[in-house]
Each structure stands twice: as structure tokens, then as C-alpha cells.
Write an enzyme that holds these catalytic residues in place. Structure first.
Site, PDB file in Angstrom:
ATOM      1  N   LEU A  25      48.314  74.320 -20.725  1.00 22.18           N
ATOM      2  CA  LEU A  25      49.203  73.159 -20.815  1.00 22.18           C
ATOM      3  C   LEU A  25      50.346  73.427 -21.771  1.00 22.18           C
ATOM      4  CD1 LEU A  25      46.546  70.326 -21.119  1.00 22.18           C
ATOM      5  CD2 LEU A  25      48.042  70.731 -19.170  1.00 22.18           C
ATOM      6  N   GLY A  26      50.098  74.288 -22.715  1.00 19.21           N
ATOM      7  CA  GLY A  26      51.133  74.546 -23.708  1.00 19.21           C
ATOM      8  C   GLY A  26      50.544  75.350 -24.834  1.00 19.21           C
ATOM      9  N   ARG A  27      51.394  75.628 -25.806  1.00 18.96           N
ATOM     10  CA  ARG A  27      50.933  76.450 -26.905  1.00 18.96           C
ATOM     11  C   ARG A  27      51.408  75.801 -28.187  1.00 18.96           C
ATOM     12  NH1 ARG A  27      49.133  81.758 -27.574  1.00 18.96           N
ATOM     13  NH2 ARG A  27      48.910  82.056 -25.343  1.00 18.96           N
ATOM     14  N   GLY A  28      50.492  75.284 -28.962  1.00 14.25           N
ATOM     15  CA  GLY A  28      50.873  74.629 -30.217  1.00 14.25           C
ATOM     16  C   GLY A  28      50.804  75.616 -31.353  1.00 14.25           C
ATOM     17  N   GLY A  29      51.007  75.108 -32.538  1.00 19.16           N
ATOM     18  CA  GLY A  29      51.008  75.953 -33.719  1.00 19.16           C
ATOM     19  C   GLY A  29      49.661  76.604 -33.969  1.00 19.16           C
ATOM     20  N   LYS A  79      41.640  72.881 -26.829  1.00 17.27           N
ATOM     21  CA  LYS A  79      42.516  73.616 -27.751  1.00 17.27           C
ATOM     22  C   LYS A  79      41.732  74.796 -28.295  1.00 17.27           C
ATOM     23  CE  LYS A  79      45.980  72.589 -30.220  1.00 17.27           C
ATOM     24  NZ  LYS A  79      46.980  71.853 -30.929  1.00 17.27           N
ATOM     25  N   ASP A 100      52.755  68.272 -39.298  1.00 18.72           N
ATOM     26  CA  ASP A 100      53.436  68.936 -38.192  1.00 18.72           C
ATOM     27  C   ASP A 100      53.771  67.931 -37.097  1.00 18.72           C
ATOM     28  OD1 ASP A 100      54.649  70.954 -36.809  1.00 18.72           O
ATOM     29  OD2 ASP A 100      52.799  71.825 -36.034  1.00 18.72           O
TER      30      ASP A 100
END
Ligand SMILES: *[C@@H]1O[C@H](CO)[C@@H](O)[C@H](O)[C@H]1NC(C)=O
Ligand SMILES: *[C@@H]1O[C@H](CO)[C@@H](O)[C@H](O)[C@H]1NC(C)=O
Ligand SMILES: *[C@@H]1O[C@H](CO)[C@@H](O)[C@H](O)[C@H]1NC(C)=O
Ligand SMILES: *[C@@H]1O[C@H](CO)[C@@H](O)[C@H](O)[C@H]1NC(C)=O
Ligand SMILES: *[C@@H]1O[C@H](CO)[C@@H](O)[C@H](O)[C@H]1NC(C)=O
Ligand SMILES: *[C@@H]1O[C@H](CO)[C@@H](O)[C@H](O)[C@H]1NC(C)=O
Ligand SMILES: *[C@@H]1O[C@H](CO)[C@@H](O)[C@H](O)[C@H]1NC(C)=O
Ligand SMILES: *[C@@H]1O[C@H](CO)[C@@H](O)[C@H](O)[C@H]1NC(C)=O
Ligand SMILES: *[C@@H]1O[C@H](CO)[C@@H](O)[C@H](O)[C@H]1NC(C)=O
Length: 854
Positions: free
Chosen positions: A540-544, A562, A659
């Protein structure tokens, strides 16, 4: 020559003596010196001559008192009295520091009439007492400057700026102001003013320590909600502040600092039971009354009795009963009102027909009743309502931003109708009082049918829940059985995690044992199956902190996984405890954590899945921007503010997000915003509250100056990020998109438009025509307050929410944010790329790792 010298000796002695005398007349008394009453009495004078301390006789009295009054104005109002109940009969009084280091007042017979009454120590000779320009009279140690005693901690009837009105919510100790007995007699009178700490704190005026005469209404961290004209504007004029959190002894204090420090201002409890705010008017040479309480007839405490409401504009006199109530005794309001129709839980079901659920009727713009129970953890209106419905003794509830959910479990007293402002009170009534009689008739007819349907429904629900419970257990545990031993068996695969999951470890949260087995632990196998082995198309995405995958459990439930990358710096035990704590945070504007998964090096968090992805998906996409119109954007802004307020203040963990950014705001199916990745900073960075951290987690462009430059973070760094977020939501532009423009950043651009009266141009052109201009301009103003350089000047989230939601508030003037536009380059220089997509910032000899966003 000799003669000259001889004659000069007495002369210089004379000068010495003179200087010595005048230094007494200045502002101090040392050990061995004294201040004497008498024909040549001259008081101590503070350095700027603002206040004087000496002997006086009030009004027509001839008795002598030691007191403090204003110095260089004509009307020398007395603000403090030492021997208020023990006057000296003649002008023989002497103030000095005694052998045991106490400040003492002696009369002509050397009898102590008043003393500071502090314990003596072995350093008694080293004390000095000084009158300050604040009006504080302070006994301190000369060398250490430690304060031994001060008049501000022993006030009489006057509240001066900078004084701290202490209150201890645990012991109930209350430093209160006590009126004089009469104009001529300063001895303690019948009236006391102080803070009532039960519930949300408020100022109360008591008669004889027992009867309440007036109260200010609950403090909402910006204003007292029960003072009619106290708007945000006057709040900034007043500068009232409640210290928070309580200090080590459990006490908090109120203080106030006028915005213009040269204003002479005092609050006084008069002998006749009136509280007045007085200001010195230099033109008129007079103290002018700025405000007095109780002011109107309706301000008098509980003027209309229990469940009564007082309205100065009432058509049949000022008193009436609130909806659903009737007078106990017609013509005698002191007996109040009583409920007309019993609540559902009060009804005798064997006699009366079963009727519907209780309902709520909203009284708008009122002074909320006294004696509430604040439930700080509930900010969701539905939770608050639910809490009230679940207790038969609950008669009303209210939600006030800055306080949260308030519940009244007893009689409602001292309600007042305001013309404007005030708060909304939801009173609980039987359904027939709200819905009318027609409804109940239909209800009786329909009852039979509905009953059957409901029963069937409950049965189906129970069945489904039972089945679902089994299913869920099945997915958690690889072996498909439901004893906790199996979890252990599974977990022992990995030696490292074996101890962490041996059965259910009980930990304590706020004195309550919490069973760690409450947090579902998912098996790796299950997660692998759900995400199709972390397939690329499921990312879905790439967070910190690592990539996020979509997954579907066997039972069809969609989840977001995650996969945490990198070291947490904590042991697995701590890590898990941390996650359990965070899983307990629940708020409609926070993403729900469903469980976790640990195996070997793998650490994963399982969240509810958000079908509408994150806010940036809409906000920065040309084709989708128009889909989120102003109304929706404003709702999203409010939601984020609420979620953040919950993290900062209402949750028991006091989490600083660190964040906050557009991609961390997720949207559910109804487009409700939900903050994600909260608690991550806590998991990774320890639990400092405001601290200098070695590891800076954050995203470039959202980091406050003090955080990016020095690694200092506090709730105010989140406020800064929120300000940036606000500008992005309003403009539909990324903060960094204007980096190469003349303004340097979105903040710089917004400031430019703001100062040129062109803020409207900041609004996303796609929604500019249809937006609510007032709201948008207010949001921009609030954003400018949030992104100020100085953390102290930024409002807290409670104030932000209040400003966003109040139509009438006058907001303070923001200072120019200089950080992003001018000092940014110096940070850029220090950025260096590190292998794991993280940037290293060197400043102040610590190496900060900055995790950059996409
Ligand atoms: C009070 O004390 C002072 C100093 O100790 C002494 O000089 C004075 O005579 C005393 N007065 C009386 C009335 O005892
Ligand atoms: C204080 O209370 C006493 C006793 O009720 C009363 O006699 C007195 O007049 C009151 N004083 C004032 C200033 O109200
Ligand atoms: C009120 O309480 C204070 C402190 O507890 C006490 O000193 C004072 O005498 C009381 N006043 C009256 C009128 O009861
Ligand atoms: C509040 O302000 C309005 C308008 O300025 C004024 O008419 C009203 O008297 C004020 N009310 C109080 C209680 O001060
Ligand atoms: C108390 O005294 C003040 C000043 O003298 C006056 O303005 C006020 O109306 C009085 N209050 C009562 C309740 O008598
Ligand atoms: C003082 O009083 C005058 C006359 O009422 C008024 O015009 C002026 O604004 C007042 N000054 C302050 C500082 O309140
Ligand atoms: C009103 O009720 C109160 C309390 O029950 C009672 O003490 C008082 O005498 C009543 N007043 C009148 C005018 O009936
Ligand atoms: C309900 O009403 C019945 C009939 O009047 C009475 O016997 C019973 O005690 C009542 N129950 C309650 C809880 O008041
Ligand atoms: C209901 O309210 C009463 C009165 O405050 C309180 O004593 C009781 O504990 C409450 N009950 C519940 C279930 O919260």
C-alpha cells in the site's frame, strides 16, 4: 590638614548613617534592622516604587496594621495585610527578623502579634526580606537566594498578577482569598474565593466556607465557560493559565499575567461578598471596575433551584424549569423543579407499559451546571452519551472542547441561559417528553412485531459472534485450537521470543492489571497467507518505519500489515508492552491496532484497513482534488485536531506523534480522517515527554525549528506539523512544492498572502468558489499561529480546536515564521545519505537520524 581630616570624620559618619537610613527606606530589611511605626514612619518601597510595605489604619479605624499597598498612584489600595485579626492598638509596632529567622511583628510590649511562622534552621542569621515590584514580600536566604516565605503564598483578599492560586486536587487544600470583615476591619470576613478542584476546575465564591454564592463555570483551558462575556479575546487580555500537569505534590495553580504588564490590575473579594476586577485608569486617576461577580440576579448561585434555569430575558420572570421538569412548589423557586416523567430505568415495568429508550434534549448557550464528573478519555460524542445512558443516576451530559465529556450524576444546579456563547447541555428525558405521545401509541402496536424481529436478530447476532470468535481464534493460532498453551508452542519456535509469550503476562496500567493476552498475536503463517507472501501488488505504501501491505484474512476481513524495519532499541518485552498500551488507545480519529506478529527478526503490526487510503492520495492528485470539497476538508481538519488532542492530553499515555503528515492521515469508507503511525515514535524513541532525543524521527518540511535543529520535541512540535498540514489541506499543495519559489516554502507563501490580506488566494483553486470563506480564513490564521518559530507562542491543541470551532473568537496575531524560508539551507548542508534511506543530520554534536518521507 589634620584638622580637616578630624572634622571630616563625623561628616562621613553622618553620610553613612543617612545612606544606611535611606537604604532601609528602600526595599529590604536585613537581620538586626527593623521597620518601625511612629510619627516618622516611612514604609519600604519596591525598586520601581510600584508597591510599598508599612503600617496603616484602614478607613475610620485607629488600629494599626502592617500591609502592602500601591506606591506611586493616588489611590493607595491595600492589597495585603499581615496582622489582619490582631491589630496593634497604637503606633508602637515593629517589624523585624527574629533570632529564629522568622519575620515577626511586635507591639510596644515586645509581644509578637504576627509571625511568618516557619521552622527555624541553622542558617537563621542569613536572612533578608524584600518588597518586590510584583507586590510580593519575600523572606529569603542572602547567599542561596532560597525563598523561605512569601506573601504571595499567604494572600488576603486580593489576587495580583503573577500570584499562583494553588489547589491540590488530592488533598483538597485550597489557597483561598478571604474578604475583610468590613471596610474598616481587615480581619477575616464571611466570604472566600478559591478554586474548586472537584470536576473541571472552576473559581467559586463561598459564604462562610459552606454556601456557594457564585462560580465561574468550568475552565476549558482557555476561558471560564460560565462567564458570559469571556471570549477568546478577553482570554488573551486576561492571560489566565492553569499549570498542568500537577506538580510532585499533586497540586496545580492558576495564575494570570495581563498582556500589558504596565496595567495595574487586581481582583478583590469585597466584604459584602462581591468579587471585583479593578484596573487603574491613569487619566481618571481612579480604580475602575472592569467586571464584578455576581453581576446579574442570574449570576447568584442556584438562583432558580435544582433543575431550574435562570434567564435574565425570561418572559415569565427569570426562573423556569428545564424541559421535562415542573416546579416542586409553585412560587417558591428555592425548592427547584422535579422530573415530570420517570426515566426508563426508573419506571416500574410491571405497572407501566414498556416504552422507548430515554432521549436527550439539548439546551443551547447555557452556563453548565455545577458538580460534573469529567471523563477526559471520552471525546467521542457517542461514547459520552452512552456513558450517560448506562447510569440511571445520570441526568445530563455535555462535551466541551478543552475539557472533554462531562457527566452529571446528580441534581442539576446553577444553570443559566446566555444570550450567546456558553455551552450545550444534553439533558436526559423519557422518550415521551421529547418525542411526544403519538410515537408511543405506534410503539405499543409495533412492539409485538418488533419484539420478535429483535429477538431473532439478537439470536442471529449471538450465533454469528460465537462463530466469528471461533474463526478469529483459528486465524490467530496456527494449530487451530483455542487454549493459550498453543500460543506458547507456536512461539517457542523462536527462542528469542519464547519468554515474551509464555502464557499471559500481566502488566499494570494505572494500578489495574491488564492481561496481555488481550492483544491478539497473529501467526506469521496467517500474515503470509493474507498478504500473498507480501506480494508487490499488495504493497500500500512505504512509511518511515517500513512498508505497509494489504491483506485479507481467511474470514474475509481486510487488514493492513506494517512490517517494521530496523532496530527498535528496545527488548521484545518492552516492545510488546508498548504495543499493548498503544492498542488500548481508542479514538474515532486514530487508526485501530488489531494485533501484532513477531517471529524471529520480523515485527509486524496489524491495523484495520482503510479503503480510501491516505489523504495525500486525494489532496495532491489533480483529478481527485475536487472530490474533497471545503466541507469535507474542514471536517478532516477537525478530525485530525481531535485525534491529536486525544494523543496529547486525553489519552493516558501523552503521546507526541512526531511524524504527523498528510500521508499519515488515513481515510475510512466515510472519509473520516484517522491518524496512523501514532505511538511509533514512542515504540522507537523511548518515552521522553519533552526531551533532547538522539534520534530525530520526522519528515522534512513538517519538523518544527527546535526539533530539526536541536532535536527538542514536545507537543508543540506536533502543533507545528499540524500547522503545515492545515496549509497543505487548504491549498492542495505540498509544503515542499514551493521550495524554489521566492517564498521558499508553502509557509513562506502563506505568510506573504496573510500579511498582504490576500489569504483567500491560498485556498485550492479547485474549491475556492464553493468554500466557506470565513472558515477558510480562520483556518489559515490558526495555521499561521501553529507554525510560529517559538514553541511557547504556538497554541496547544485544545486552544487550536477551540479556535477552529468558535465562530466568534478573536485570534491572537501570529509572528512571522522565519525558519523555513531563511534558515533552512543551513540544515540542508548537514544532510547526508545513509544506507537505509535515512538521512543523518549533525547538529549540536549529536547525530540525528531523520527519516524522510516520500
Ligand atoms: C523591647 O525589646 C527591646 C530590645 O530588646 C528593648 O530595648 C526594649 O526595652 C523592650 N521593650 C519593652 C517594653 O520591654
Ligand atoms: C457575616 O455573617 C454574620 C453572621 O451571619 C453577620 O452577622 C454579619 O453581618 C455578616 N457580615 C457581612 C459583612 O455580611
Ligand atoms: C473558613 O475556613 C478557613 C480555613 O479553613 C478558616 O480559617 C476560617 O475561619 C473559616 N471561615 C469561616 C467563616 O468559617
Ligand atoms: C456582554 O456583552 C454585551 C455586548 O457587549 C453586553 O450587552 C452585555 O451586557 C454583556 N453581559 C455581561 C454579563 O457582561
Ligand atoms: C458591594 O460593594 C460594592 C462597592 O461598594 C458595590 O458596588 C456592590 O454593589 C456591593 N454588593 C452588594 C451585594 O451589596
Ligand atoms: C480611562 O477613562 C477614560 C474616561 O472614561 C477613558 O476614555 C479611557 O479609555 C480610560 N483609559 C483606560 C486605560 O482604560
Ligand atoms: C420556600 O422553600 C424553602 C425550602 O423549602 C422554605 O424554607 C421557605 O420558607 C419557602 N418560602 C416560601 C416563601 O414559602
Ligand atoms: C411495581 O408495582 C407493583 C404494583 O403496584 C408493586 O407491587 C411493586 O412493588 C412495584 N415495584 C417497584 C420496584 O416499585
Ligand atoms: C452511577 O452514578 C453514581 C452516582 O455518581 C455512582 O455512584 C455509580 O458508581 C455510577 N454507576 C456506574 C455504573 O457508573
Amino acid at each position: 590638614m589634620r584638622n580637616f581630616r578630624k572634622s571630616s570624620v563625623p561628616l562621613s559618619l553622618f553620610f553613612c548613617f543617612f545612606l544606611y537610613e535611606s537604604s532601609i527606606a528602600a526595599d529590604k530589611i536585613r537581620r538586626g534592622e527593623s521597620l518601625r511605626d511612629g510619627p516618622n514612619h516611612s514604609p519600604l518601597v519596591s525598586p520601581q516604587k510600584t508597591f510599598e510595605l508599612g503600617f496603616f489604619s484602614p478607613g475610620s479605624s485607629t488600629f494599626r496594621y502592617l500591609g502592602i499597598w500601591y506606591g506611586n498612584i493616588e489611590d493607595k489600595a491595600v492589597v495585603w495585610v499581615a496582622n489582619r485579626a490582631t491589630p496593634i492598638l497604637d503606633k508602637s509596632g515593629v517589624l523585624t527578623i527574629s533570632d529564629n529567622g522568622n519575620l515577626v511583628l511586635l507591639d510596644g510590649r515586645n509581644i509578637t502579634v504576627w509571625s511568618s511562622n516557619i521552622e527555624s534552621s541553622n542558617n537563621n542569621n542569613n536572612r533578608i526580606v524584600t518588597i518586590h515590584d510584583s507586590g510580593n514580600f519575600v523572606l529569603s536566604e542572602i547567599d542561596t537566594q532560597r525563598v523561605i516565605w512569601e506573601s504571595f503564598n499567604h494572600p488576603t483578599d486580593t489576587f495580583l498578577p503573577q500570584m499562583r492560586v494553588r489547589v491540590n486536587s488530592q488533598t483538597g487544600d485550597n489557597l483561598a482569598f478571604v474578604s475583610w470583615k468590613s471596610e474598616n476591619d481587615p480581619s477575616p470576613g464571611n466570604y472566600t474565593l478559591g478554586i474548586d478542584p472537584t470536576g473541571a476546575p472552576e473559581i467559586v465564591l463561598w459564604e462562610r466556607n459552606k454556601t456557594r454564592k457564585w462560580r465561574s463555570g468550568q475552565w476549558n483551558s482557555a476561558i471560564f465557560t460560565g462567564i458570559q462575556n469571556m471570549s477568546l479575546l478577553t482570554n488573551y487580555l486576561y492571560g489566565f493559565k492553569l499549570s498542568s500537569p500537577p506538580d510532585e505534590t499533586g497540586s496545580v495553580y492558576f495564575t494570570y499575567v495581563p498582556s500589558d504588564p504596565s496595567t495595574l490590575l487586581r481582583f478583590k473579594v469585597l466584604y459584602n461578598g462581591t468579587e471585583e476586577e479593578l484596573r487603574w485608569n491613569e487619566t481618571l486617576k481612579k480604580w475602575t471596575k472592569f467586571q464584578s461577580e455576581p453581576d446579574t440576579e442570574c449570576d447568584k448561585y442556584n438562583r432558580c433551584g435544582r433543575f431550574g434555569i435562570c434567564d435574565m430575558k425570561g418572559s415569565n420572570g427569570i426562573c423556569s424549569c428545564i424541559k421535562g421538569y415542573e416546579p416542586v412548589s409553585v412560587g417558591n423557586w428555592s425548592r427547584g423543579c422535579r422530573r415530570r416523567t420517570p426515566l426508563k430505568c426508573e419506571r416500574n415495568t410491571s405497572v407501566e407499559a414498556v416504552r422507548g429508550e430515554d432521549e436527550f434534549f439539548t439546551l443551547k448557550s447555557v452556563k453548565l451546571p455545577d458538580f460534573e464528573t469529567p471523563e477526559h478519555n471520552l471525546v467521542d460524542p457517542e461514547d459520552c452519551k452512552e456513558r450517560c445512558l448506562n447510569n440511571c443516576s445520570c441526568s445530563a451530559y455535555s462535551l466541551v472542547s478543552g475539557i472533554g465529556c462531562m457527566i452529571w450524576n446528580q441534581d442539576l444546579v446553577d444553570i443559566q441561559q446566555f444570550e450567546a456563547g456558553g455551552s450545550s447541555l444534553h439533558i436526559r428525558l423519557a422518550d415521551s417528553e421529547v418525542g411526544g405521545k403519538k410515537k408511543t401509541k405506534i410503539a405499543v402496536i409495533v412492539a409485538g412485531v418488533v419484539g420478535v424481529v429483535v429477538l431473532l436478530g439478537i439470536f442471529a447476532l449471538l450465533l454469528w459472534r460465537f462463530k466469528r470468535k471461533k474463526d478469529v481464534l483459528g486465524t490467530f493460532c496456527c494449530k487451530n485450537t483455542d487454549t493459550s498453551d498453543d500460543v506458547v508452542v507456536n512461539m517457542t519456535k523462536s527462542k528469542e521470543t519464547a519468554t515474551a509469550f509464555s502464557g499471559s503476562v500481566d502488566i499494570m496500567i494505572e494500578g489495574k492489571a491488564v492481561n496481555t493476552s488481550e492483544l491478539p498475536v497473529f501467526c506469521m503463517k496467517v500474515i503470509v497467507a493474507a498478504t500473498k507472501d507480501f506480494a508487490k501488488e499488495n504493497e500500500l505504501g512505504r512509511g518511515g518505519f517500513g512498508p505497509v501491505y494489504k491483506g485479507v484474512l481467511e474470514d474475509g476481513q481486510e487488514i493492513a500489515v506494517k512490517r517494521l524495519s530496523g532496530k527498535s532499541g528496545q527488548g521484545v518485552d518492552e516492545f510488546k508492552n508498548e504495543i499493548i498500551l498503544i492498542a488500548k488507545l481508542q479514538h474515532r480519529n486514530l487508526v485501530r491496532l488489531l494485533g501484532c506478529c513477531f517471529e524471529g527478526e520480523e515485527k509486524m503490526l496489524i491495523y484495520e484497513y482503510m479503503p480510501n487510503k491516505s489523504l495525500d492520495f486525494f489532496l495532491f492528485d489533480e483529478t481527485k482534488q475536487a472530490l474533497i470539497d471545503w466541507k469535507l476538508r474542514f471536517a478532516i481538519i477537525e478530525g485530525i485536531a481531535r485525534g491529536l488532542l486525544y494523543l496529547h492530553r486525553d489519552s493516558r499515555l501523552r503521546i507526541i506523534h512526531r511524524d504527523l503528515k498528510v500521508s499519515n492521515v488515513l481515510l475510512d469508507a466515510e472519509m473520516n480522517p484517522k491518524i496512523s503511525d501514532f505511538g511509533m515514535a514512542r515504540i522507537f524513541g523511548g518515552n521522553q515527554n519533552e526531551a533532547n532525543t538522539v534520534r530525530v524521527v520526522g519528515t522534512y518540511g513538517y519538523m518544527s525549528p527546535e526539533y530539526a535543529m536541536e532535536g527538542l520535541f514536545s507537543v508543540k512540535s506536533d502543533v507545528y506539523s499540524f500547522g503545515v498540514l492545515l496549509l497543505e489541506i487548504i491549498s492542495g499543495k505540498r509544503n515542499t512544492s514551493l521550495r524554489s519559489s521566492e517564498h521558499g516554502s508553502l509557509i513562506g507563501y502563506a505568510w506573504y498572502l496573510y500579511t498582504h490580506g490576500r489569504s483567500e488566494e491560498l485556498v485550492d483553486p479547485k474549491i475556492r468558489i464553493t468554500c466557506n470563506k470565513r472558515e477558510a480564513l480562520r483556518c489559515i490564521h490558526v495555521a499561521m499561529l501553529c507554525v510560529q518559530d517559538s514553541a511557547a507562542e504556538r497554541p496547544n491543541m485544545a486552544a487550536v480546536l477551540l479556535m477552529l470551532e468558535s465562530d466568534t473568537a478573536t485570534l491572537p496575531v501570529p509572528k512571522q515564521p522565519t525558519f523555513t524560508s531563511t534558515r533552512r539551507n543551513s540544515i540542508d548542508v548537514n544532510f547526508a545519505l545513509d544506507s537505509s534511506q535515512q538521512y543523518i543530520v549533525s547538529s549540536n554534536e549529536i547525530t540525528n537520524t531523520v527519516v524522510l518521507g516520500r
